[in-house]
Design a protein around this motif. Structure first.
Motif, PDB file in Angstrom:
ATOM      1  N   ALA A 239     -30.541 -26.182   9.528  1.00  0.00           N
ATOM      2  CA  ALA A 239     -29.589 -25.149   9.930  1.00  0.00           C
ATOM      3  C   ALA A 239     -30.133 -24.351  11.102  1.00  0.00           C
ATOM      4  CB  ALA A 239     -29.298 -24.214   8.762  1.00  0.00           C
ATOM      5  N   VAL A 240     -29.253 -24.051  12.048  1.00  0.00           N
ATOM      6  CA  VAL A 240     -29.543 -23.117  13.130  1.00  0.00           C
ATOM      7  C   VAL A 240     -28.722 -21.869  12.846  1.00  0.00           C
ATOM      8  CG1 VAL A 240     -29.382 -22.669  15.601  1.00  0.00           C
ATOM      9  CG2 VAL A 240     -29.953 -24.971  14.782  1.00  0.00           C
ATOM     10  N   LEU A 241     -29.382 -20.748  12.605  1.00  0.00           N
ATOM     11  CA  LEU A 241     -28.720 -19.485  12.308  1.00  0.00           C
ATOM     12  C   LEU A 241     -28.952 -18.521  13.458  1.00  0.00           C
ATOM     13  CD1 LEU A 241     -29.723 -19.212   8.549  1.00  0.00           C
ATOM     14  CD2 LEU A 241     -27.448 -19.714   9.441  1.00  0.00           C
ATOM     15  N   LEU A 242     -27.859 -18.054  14.050  1.00  0.00           N
ATOM     16  CA  LEU A 242     -27.943 -17.206  15.237  1.00  0.00           C
ATOM     17  C   LEU A 242     -27.207 -15.891  15.013  1.00  0.00           C
ATOM     18  CD1 LEU A 242     -27.164 -19.774  18.103  1.00  0.00           C
ATOM     19  CD2 LEU A 242     -29.406 -18.987  17.323  1.00  0.00           C
ATOM     20  N   PRO A 243     -27.734 -14.788  15.577  1.00  0.00           N
ATOM     21  CA  PRO A 243     -26.978 -13.522  15.540  1.00  0.00           C
ATOM     22  C   PRO A 243     -25.768 -13.620  16.459  1.00  0.00           C
ATOM     23  CG  PRO A 243     -28.926 -13.309  16.927  1.00  0.00           C
ATOM     24  CD  PRO A 243     -29.012 -14.663  16.288  1.00  0.00           C
ATOM     25  N   ALA A 244     -24.691 -12.973  16.055  1.00  0.00           N
ATOM     26  CA  ALA A 244     -23.468 -13.037  16.851  1.00  0.00           C
ATOM     27  C   ALA A 244     -22.597 -11.830  16.537  1.00  0.00           C
ATOM     28  CB  ALA A 244     -22.707 -14.325  16.550  1.00  0.00           C
ATOM     29  N   THR A 245     -21.531 -11.719  17.300  1.00  0.00           N
ATOM     30  CA  THR A 245     -20.528 -10.679  17.080  1.00  0.00           C
ATOM     31  C   THR A 245     -19.157 -11.328  17.088  1.00  0.00           C
ATOM     32  OG1 THR A 245     -21.904  -9.033  18.220  1.00  0.00           O
ATOM     33  CG2 THR A 245     -19.582  -8.501  17.911  1.00  0.00           C
ATOM     34  N   VAL A 246     -18.338 -10.978  16.101  1.00  0.00           N
ATOM     35  CA  VAL A 246     -16.980 -11.520  16.053  1.00  0.00           C
ATOM     36  C   VAL A 246     -16.066 -10.666  16.907  1.00  0.00           C
ATOM     37  CG1 VAL A 246     -14.982 -11.972  14.579  1.00  0.00           C
ATOM     38  CG2 VAL A 246     -17.279 -12.559  13.790  1.00  0.00           C
ATOM     39  N   ASP A 247     -15.323 -11.326  17.770  1.00  0.00           N
ATOM     40  CA  ASP A 247     -14.377 -10.657  18.655  1.00  0.00           C
ATOM     41  C   ASP A 247     -13.119 -11.515  18.737  1.00  0.00           C
ATOM     42  OD1 ASP A 247     -13.118  -9.118  20.589  1.00  0.00           O
ATOM     43  OD2 ASP A 247     -14.184 -10.046  22.259  1.00  0.00           O
ATOM     44  N   ALA A 248     -12.048 -11.048  18.081  1.00  0.00           N
ATOM     45  CA  ALA A 248     -10.759 -11.746  18.125  1.00  0.00           C
ATOM     46  C   ALA A 248     -10.890 -13.204  17.692  1.00  0.00           C
ATOM     47  CB  ALA A 248     -10.161 -11.648  19.528  1.00  0.00           C
ATOM     48  N   ASP A 249     -11.458 -13.410  16.507  1.00  0.00           N
ATOM     49  CA  ASP A 249     -11.570 -14.742  15.911  1.00  0.00           C
ATOM     50  C   ASP A 249     -12.495 -15.688  16.680  1.00  0.00           C
ATOM     51  OD1 ASP A 249      -9.813 -14.037  13.868  1.00  0.00           O
ATOM     52  OD2 ASP A 249      -8.061 -14.601  15.061  1.00  0.00           O
ATOM     53  N   VAL A 250     -13.362 -15.139  17.511  1.00  0.00           N
ATOM     54  CA  VAL A 250     -14.350 -15.934  18.241  1.00  0.00           C
ATOM     55  C   VAL A 250     -15.715 -15.300  18.026  1.00  0.00           C
ATOM     56  CG1 VAL A 250     -15.140 -16.677  20.518  1.00  0.00           C
ATOM     57  CG2 VAL A 250     -12.703 -16.737  19.975  1.00  0.00           C
ATOM     58  N   PRO A 259     -15.677 -21.035  18.614  1.00  0.00           N
ATOM     59  CA  PRO A 259     -14.612 -20.888  17.617  1.00  0.00           C
ATOM     60  C   PRO A 259     -15.196 -20.807  16.210  1.00  0.00           C
ATOM     61  CG  PRO A 259     -14.724 -23.151  18.406  1.00  0.00           C
ATOM     62  CD  PRO A 259     -15.661 -22.354  19.269  1.00  0.00           C
ATOM     63  N   LEU A 260     -14.509 -20.059  15.344  1.00  0.00           N
ATOM     64  CA  LEU A 260     -14.977 -19.859  13.972  1.00  0.00           C
ATOM     65  C   LEU A 260     -14.272 -20.797  13.008  1.00  0.00           C
ATOM     66  CD1 LEU A 260     -15.071 -15.966  13.849  1.00  0.00           C
ATOM     67  CD2 LEU A 260     -17.043 -17.476  13.616  1.00  0.00           C
ATOM     68  N   ARG A 261     -15.020 -21.233  11.978  1.00  0.00           N
ATOM     69  CA  ARG A 261     -14.427 -21.968  10.871  1.00  0.00           C
ATOM     70  C   ARG A 261     -14.049 -20.952   9.797  1.00  0.00           C
ATOM     71  NH1 ARG A 261     -18.186 -25.456   9.887  1.00  0.00           N
ATOM     72  NH2 ARG A 261     -17.179 -27.305  10.775  1.00  0.00           N
ATOM     73  N   GLY A 262     -12.789 -20.588   9.764  1.00  0.00           N
ATOM     74  CA  GLY A 262     -12.339 -19.603   8.802  1.00  0.00           C
ATOM     75  C   GLY A 262     -12.374 -18.197   9.373  1.00  0.00           C
ATOM     76  N   PRO A 263     -11.669 -17.272   8.718  1.00  0.00           N
ATOM     77  CA  PRO A 263     -11.595 -15.883   9.216  1.00  0.00           C
ATOM     78  C   PRO A 263     -12.906 -15.131   9.015  1.00  0.00           C
ATOM     79  CG  PRO A 263     -10.492 -16.074   7.094  1.00  0.00           C
ATOM     80  CD  PRO A 263     -10.878 -17.472   7.494  1.00  0.00           C
ATOM     81  N   ALA A 264     -13.138 -14.142   9.865  1.00  0.00           N
ATOM     82  CA  ALA A 264     -14.301 -13.268   9.757  1.00  0.00           C
ATOM     83  C   ALA A 264     -13.944 -11.923  10.355  1.00  0.00           C
ATOM     84  CB  ALA A 264     -15.510 -13.870  10.471  1.00  0.00           C
ATOM     85  N   VAL A 331     -27.144 -26.813  27.012  1.00  0.00           N
ATOM     86  CA  VAL A 331     -26.786 -26.906  25.598  1.00  0.00           C
ATOM     87  C   VAL A 331     -25.357 -26.418  25.397  1.00  0.00           C
ATOM     88  CG1 VAL A 331     -27.380 -26.233  23.234  1.00  0.00           C
ATOM     89  CG2 VAL A 331     -29.182 -26.446  24.966  1.00  0.00           C
ATOM     90  N   THR A 332     -24.552 -27.247  24.739  1.00  0.00           N
ATOM     91  CA  THR A 332     -23.205 -26.849  24.338  1.00  0.00           C
ATOM     92  C   THR A 332     -23.044 -27.106  22.844  1.00  0.00           C
ATOM     93  OG1 THR A 332     -22.352 -29.043  24.945  1.00  0.00           O
ATOM     94  CG2 THR A 332     -22.172 -27.297  26.600  1.00  0.00           C
ATOM     95  N   VAL A 333     -22.009 -26.519  22.260  1.00  0.00           N
ATOM     96  CA  VAL A 333     -21.769 -26.628  20.823  1.00  0.00           C
ATOM     97  C   VAL A 333     -20.438 -27.336  20.599  1.00  0.00           C
ATOM     98  CG1 VAL A 333     -21.491 -25.392  18.640  1.00  0.00           C
ATOM     99  CG2 VAL A 333     -23.053 -24.510  20.395  1.00  0.00           C
ATOM    100  N   ARG A 334     -20.460 -28.331  19.733  1.00  0.00           N
ATOM    101  CA  ARG A 334     -19.244 -29.053  19.395  1.00  0.00           C
ATOM    102  C   ARG A 334     -18.700 -28.562  18.059  1.00  0.00           C
ATOM    103  NH1 ARG A 334     -18.682 -35.242  17.368  1.00  0.00           N
ATOM    104  NH2 ARG A 334     -19.825 -34.253  15.678  1.00  0.00           N
ATOM    105  N   GLY A 335     -17.425 -28.209  18.030  1.00  0.00           N
ATOM    106  CA  GLY A 335     -16.773 -27.826  16.783  1.00  0.00           C
ATOM    107  C   GLY A 335     -16.957 -26.365  16.434  1.00  0.00           C
ATOM    108  N   PRO A 336     -16.255 -25.889  15.389  1.00  0.00           N
ATOM    109  CA  PRO A 336     -16.334 -24.493  14.979  1.00  0.00           C
ATOM    110  C   PRO A 336     -17.634 -24.193  14.230  1.00  0.00           C
ATOM    111  CG  PRO A 336     -14.909 -25.701  13.495  1.00  0.00           C
ATOM    112  CD  PRO A 336     -15.280 -26.666  14.584  1.00  0.00           C
ATOM    113  N   VAL A 337     -17.938 -22.902  14.106  1.00  0.00           N
ATOM    114  CA  VAL A 337     -19.159 -22.463  13.415  1.00  0.00           C
ATOM    115  C   VAL A 337     -18.779 -21.576  12.247  1.00  0.00           C
ATOM    116  CG1 VAL A 337     -20.567 -22.646  15.497  1.00  0.00           C
ATOM    117  CG2 VAL A 337     -19.448 -20.469  14.972  1.00  0.00           C
ATOM    118  N   ARG A 338     -19.637 -21.533  11.263  1.00  0.00           N
ATOM    119  CA  ARG A 338     -19.438 -20.699  10.051  1.00  0.00           C
ATOM    120  C   ARG A 338     -20.112 -19.359  10.260  1.00  0.00           C
ATOM    121  NH1 ARG A 338     -18.964 -18.035   5.624  1.00  0.00           N
ATOM    122  NH2 ARG A 338     -18.865 -19.036   3.579  1.00  0.00           N
TER     123      ARG A 338
END
Length: 344
Positions: A239-250, A259-264, A331-338
């Motif tokens: 697992a890669v766990l990164l700090p982030a901030t949710v802004d308008a479902d992103v 993009p997020l997998r599921g609401p936050a 580096v790019t990310v494929r697919g949504p993140v949890r």
């Protein structure tokens, strides 16, 4: 309606002041294989021993095939539960032939009815009935142990880390064959293991156990792709766990807006990225420096450092050759993140 072959309700067990099981609720449907996955000391073996009847529960109840075997009505001893156990070492009788080992729990009519040959064929040992245990390899002995467990058609088979003593290649082959044999015989089973790959590849459902509690139970793909907690994310795969901030479902992360997998809820979160979601290219995306690369044949794990010092691990196919330490990649990310609330 699917028939429940095993049901645990509020099961607790402690050894002195040390809790081993802290309110376990589990259901296993007929014909399914449930993997109980967790680190050493989490309570896996205690759970199995309580189901088998080797340990008495402190509270709660256990039902096997609709019959209460532990709880308010008392404790049914192991030999009356009709629960078969496949231990780690097979535990064959050394003085009995393969056929006699397999038929040990059968009556005379069942022995003559061809059940021994039937289950030996199921586990890939057709024609081995006359051999002695010492004439078999470790993998073959485990196949005999599985055949012996299946022979009396028990309502439930318990597998106690049965592949742990085998080498990696044999372990993979035996997993697939045992799963096929269980399915072909219509058996219901519980597999206790600390091996994530074993649980994810064999089971219909995975129950993740930590400190005597089930922290998540679901289909293997669900547990891997949508782990309930950061601890589950780390334990079930890389697992890669990164700090982030949710802004308008992103999620706004060191790797950009993802993009997020599921609401936050808006605000600080921690996001989960699986290493195989990371894509490396000469240009594009966020710039990272290669720290090291570990080659595994079928793929490679590459440790990367972003400009802010954040470390990442990417899993890639060996398509473009080794990446030397110090190389710059995009580096790019494929697919949504949890996303998980707050920092980890």
């Amino acid at each position: 309606m699917t028939e429940r072959m095993l049901a645990l309700t509020g099961v607790t067990k402690a050894y002195g002041q040390v809790p081993a099981l802290a309110g376990i609720d589990l259901d296993v449907s007929r014909g399914d294989l449930l993997a109980v996955l967790g680190p050493s000391g989490c309570g896996k073996t205690t759970l199995l021993r309580c189901v088998a009847g080797f340990e008495r529960v402190d509270s709660g109840r256990i039902d096997v095939a609709g019959r209460q075997v532990a709880g308010a009505r008392g404790h049914v001893p192991p030999h009356r539960r009709r629960v078969a156990v496949v231990p780690q070492d097979g535990a064959l009788f050394p003085h009995l032939s393969v056929a006699d080992n397999v038929g040990y729990g059968l009556d005379r009519a069942e022995r003559r009815g061809g059940r021994i040959e039937e289950v030996l064929t199921l586990v890939g040992l057709d024609g081995y009935g006359g051999r002695m245990p010492h004439q078999l390899s470790g993998g073959q002995q485990q196949r005999v142990a599985v055949a012996r467990a299946l022979a009396p058609r028990p309502p439930l088979v318990l597998l106690d880390e049965p592949f742990s003593a085998l080498d990696a290649q044999l372990r993979g082959e035996l997993r697939a064959d045992v799963r096929q044999a269980l399915r072909a015989d219509g058996a219901t089973a519980v597999l206790v293991t600390h091996d994530q790959g074993e649980a994810l590849s064999m089971a219909d459902a995975v129950a993740v156990l930590d400190a005597g509690r089930i922290v998540q139970c679901g289909a293997p793909a669900e547990v891997y792709r949508d782990p309930a907690t950061p601890w589950v994310a780390r334990f079930v795969g890389d697992a890669v766990l990164l700090p982030a901030t949710v802004d308008a479902d992103v999620a706004v992360t060191p790797l950009g807006r993802l993009p997020l997998r599921g609401p936050a809820a808006d605000g600080p979160v921690t996001v989960l990225i699986r290493p195989e979601q990371l894509r490396l290219a000469p240009t594009g995306g966020s710039v990272a420096t290669v720290v090291r690369q570990a080659f595994h044949g079928h793929d490679a794990l590459t440790t990367l450092r972003l400009a802010d010092g954040t470390l990442l691990t990417a899993r890639t196919l060996d398509e473009g050759g080794a990446l030397p330490a110090g190389a710059q990649v995009g580096v790019t990310v494929r697919g949504p993140v949890r996303a998980y609330a707050g920092p980890v």
